[in-house]
Scaffold this active site. Structure first.
Site, PDB file in Angstrom:
ATOM      1  N   GLU A   2    -100.761  -5.926 -32.609  1.00 53.74           N
ATOM      2  CA  GLU A   2     -99.692  -6.652 -33.305  1.00 53.74           C
ATOM      3  C   GLU A   2     -98.663  -7.219 -32.326  1.00 53.74           C
ATOM      4  O   GLU A   2     -98.306  -8.392 -32.409  1.00 53.74           O
ATOM      5  CB  GLU A   2     -98.980  -5.731 -34.311  1.00 53.74           C
ATOM      6  CG  GLU A   2     -97.792  -6.446 -34.944  1.00 53.74           C
ATOM      7  CD  GLU A   2     -97.100  -5.691 -36.062  1.00 53.74           C
ATOM      8  OE1 GLU A   2     -97.288  -4.473 -36.175  1.00 53.74           O
ATOM      9  OE2 GLU A   2     -96.353  -6.341 -36.801  1.00 53.74           O
ATOM     10  N   ASP A  26    -102.213  -1.459 -34.807  1.00 50.15           N
ATOM     11  CA  ASP A  26    -100.801  -1.566 -35.190  1.00 50.15           C
ATOM     12  C   ASP A  26    -100.126  -0.287 -34.677  1.00 50.15           C
ATOM     13  O   ASP A  26    -100.388   0.805 -35.189  1.00 50.15           O
ATOM     14  CB  ASP A  26    -100.659  -1.677 -36.717  1.00 50.15           C
ATOM     15  CG  ASP A  26     -99.221  -2.027 -37.095  1.00 50.15           C
ATOM     16  OD1 ASP A  26     -98.313  -1.811 -36.272  1.00 50.15           O
ATOM     17  OD2 ASP A  26     -99.013  -2.513 -38.223  1.00 50.15           O
ATOM     18  N   ILE A  65     -97.060   0.849 -34.788  1.00 48.82           N
ATOM     19  CA  ILE A  65     -96.270   1.493 -35.849  1.00 48.82           C
ATOM     20  C   ILE A  65     -96.373   0.598 -37.077  1.00 48.82           C
ATOM     21  O   ILE A  65     -95.817  -0.509 -37.094  1.00 48.82           O
ATOM     22  CB  ILE A  65     -94.789   1.680 -35.438  1.00 48.82           C
ATOM     23  CG1 ILE A  65     -94.685   2.563 -34.201  1.00 48.82           C
ATOM     24  CG2 ILE A  65     -93.997   2.289 -36.609  1.00 48.82           C
ATOM     25  CD1 ILE A  65     -93.269   2.864 -33.749  1.00 48.82           C
ATOM     26  N   ASP A  66     -97.093   1.051 -38.070  1.00 49.35           N
ATOM     27  CA  ASP A  66     -97.137   0.308 -39.329  1.00 49.35           C
ATOM     28  C   ASP A  66     -96.117   0.961 -40.258  1.00 49.35           C
ATOM     29  O   ASP A  66     -96.217   2.148 -40.564  1.00 49.35           O
ATOM     30  CB  ASP A  66     -98.533   0.361 -39.956  1.00 49.35           C
ATOM     31  CG  ASP A  66     -98.563  -0.489 -41.214  1.00 49.35           C
ATOM     32  OD1 ASP A  66     -98.261  -1.687 -41.112  1.00 49.35           O
ATOM     33  OD2 ASP A  66     -98.837   0.052 -42.294  1.00 49.35           O
ATOM     34  N   THR A 122     -92.605  -0.254 -39.693  1.00 46.46           N
ATOM     35  CA  THR A 122     -91.475  -0.221 -38.739  1.00 46.46           C
ATOM     36  C   THR A 122     -90.129  -0.149 -39.478  1.00 46.46           C
ATOM     37  O   THR A 122     -89.193   0.506 -39.000  1.00 46.46           O
ATOM     38  CB  THR A 122     -91.539  -1.440 -37.788  1.00 46.46           C
ATOM     39  OG1 THR A 122     -92.777  -1.381 -37.092  1.00 46.46           O
ATOM     40  CG2 THR A 122     -90.417  -1.421 -36.768  1.00 46.46           C
ATOM     41  N   ASP A 180    -102.910  -4.399 -39.898  1.00 48.22           N
ATOM     42  CA  ASP A 180    -102.347  -3.557 -40.962  1.00 48.22           C
ATOM     43  C   ASP A 180    -103.451  -2.901 -41.801  1.00 48.22           C
ATOM     44  O   ASP A 180    -103.242  -1.835 -42.384  1.00 48.22           O
ATOM     45  CB  ASP A 180    -101.500  -4.394 -41.937  1.00 48.22           C
ATOM     46  CG  ASP A 180    -100.254  -5.000 -41.304  1.00 48.22           C
ATOM     47  OD1 ASP A 180     -99.555  -4.273 -40.586  1.00 48.22           O
ATOM     48  OD2 ASP A 180     -99.980  -6.192 -41.545  1.00 48.22           O
TER      49      ASP A 180
END
Ligand code: IPD
Ligand code: CA
Length: 278
Positions: free
Chosen positions: A72, A92, A94-95, A97, A224
Site C-alpha cells: 500500500e 497492507d 496496517i489495515d 489506520t 485490503d
C-alpha cells in the site's frame, strides 16, 4: 502447491512476518504518532505504516526473490501496482489506520499471496487483540490455530452486515452508499444491524468466523482484500464483486458472505459503482 509455489512454506513465512510486524505496530500504538493524510483527510498514514511495510517487504523479498510484490505505502509513493499471473504478495502493513490513530484496538497486518491473479494464501493479524487469522487454498481457515467457519444465514432480515464509506468520499460516490445502507436498515424488513468496523481485512475475517454474515465495500484496494478473500473462501464463504461478478482483486469492490443465498439477496441492493482500477 499451486503451480511451483509451495503454499505451506508461503503461509508459514507470512505468519512469522505478520507476527513480527504486528509486534512493532502494537508497541507503536502506545506512543504519540505523526499522522499524515494521502488522497483525502480521511485517508491516513503514520510512520509506523511505512516502517512496518518496509520490514514485511524486505523479509518477503529475501525469502522469495522470484516473486512480485505490491504494498500500500509503496504504491502511494508512486511504485507500480501490477498484478500478473506470477506469484504476487499484496501487503497492507496496517489495515484500519484510522482505528490505529484513534486508539481503537481493531487494526491488522494483512498479507496475501495471489497466483494466477487469485489469492491462495492469506494472513490477517489483529496485533492489538493478538488474533491471527490464516488460510491457504485447500487447507481451511483458522484463528489462532483453531478452525473457523462462516455463518449459515440466508435471510437479509436475520443478518448482521458490515460495510464502510471508504476513505475517498466525493458526493456522487458517498450518496449511493448512504442510500443503500438506509434501504437495508429501514422498516418494514430491516436487517439486524449494519456495522462499520474500520478495517476491510478484519471485516472479512468477521465474516469468515461467523460474527458477521456479509460485508461489502467499494473503493477498497487489492492489499485490503487479498488475504481476506482466501480466508473467507476457506472458511466456507463466498466472495465476489458487489454486482455478483466474479471477484477481481484489482477492481476496487468486494462482497463476501457466509452463504451464496445471502449474497444473492444482498447484491441487488448494492449500487453499481466503478472506481479506477488498482
Ligand atoms: C482502509 C480500511 C477501511 C476501509 C478503507 C480502507 P487503511 O484501509 O480497510 O475499513 O473502509 O476503504 O482503505 O487505509 O486503513 O489501510
Ligand atoms: Ca493501510
Amino acid at each position: 502447491m499451486s503451480g511451483n509455489t509451495d503454499l505451506d512454506e508461503c503461509l508459514q513465512a507470512a505468519l512469522n512476518i505478520a507476527r513480527k510486524a504486528g509486534k512493532i505496530a502494537r508497541e507503536a500504538s502506545f506512543s504519540i504518532m505523526k499522522v499524515e493524510t494521502k488522497a483525502s483527510s480521511a485517508d491516513l498514514v503514520t510512520e509506523t505504516d511505512k516502517q512496518v511495510e518496509e520490514l514485511i517487504l524486505s523479509e518477503l523479498k529475501q525469502k522469495f526473490p522470484s516473486h512480485k510484490f505490491i504494498g500500500e505505502e509503496c504504491t502511494a509513493a508512486g511504485e507500480d501496482c501490477q498484478l500478473t499471473n506470477d506469484p504476487t504478495w499484496m501487503v497492507d502493513p496496517i489495515d484500519g489506520t484510522s482505528n490505529f490513530v484513534h486508539g481503537i484496538p481493531f487494526s491488522a497486518v494483512s498479507i496475501g499471496l495471489a497466483v494466477d491473479k487469485t489469492p491462495v494464501v492469506g494472513v490477517v493479524y489483529n496485533f492489538s487483540l493478538d488474533q491471527m487469522f490464516a488460510a491457504r487454498k485447500g487447507g481451511g481457515a483458522t484463528m489462532n490455530g483453531a478452525p473457523i467457519h462462516v455463518s449459515k444465514c440466508t435471510e437479509l432480515t436475520e443478518s448482521l452486515l458490515l460495510s464502510e464509506f471508504g476513505s475517498n468520499r466525493p458526493p456522487e460516490l458517498l450518496k449511493p452508499k448512504v442510500d443503500c445502507l438506509y434501504e437495508l436498515a429501514v422498516e418494514p424488513r430491516p436487517v439486524h444491524g449494519i456495522r462499520m468496523v474500520g478495517s476491510a481485512a478484519l471485516s472479512m475475517c468477521m465474516v469468515a468466523s461467523g460474527s458477521a454474515d456479509a460485508y461489502f465495500e467499494y473503493g477498497i484496494h487489492c492489499w485490503d482484500i487479498a488475504a481476506g478473500d482466501v480466508i473467507v473462501r476457506e472458511a466456507g464463504g463466498v466472495t465476489m464483486f458487489p454486482t455478483g461478478d466474479p471477484l477481481d482483486v484489482m477492481r476496487r469492490g468486494v462482497l463476501c458472505a457466509g452463504t451464496q443465498e445471502l449474497a444473492a439477496k444482498l447484491a441487488p441492493h448494492i449500487p453499481k459503482l466503478e472506481y479506477e482500477r488498482d
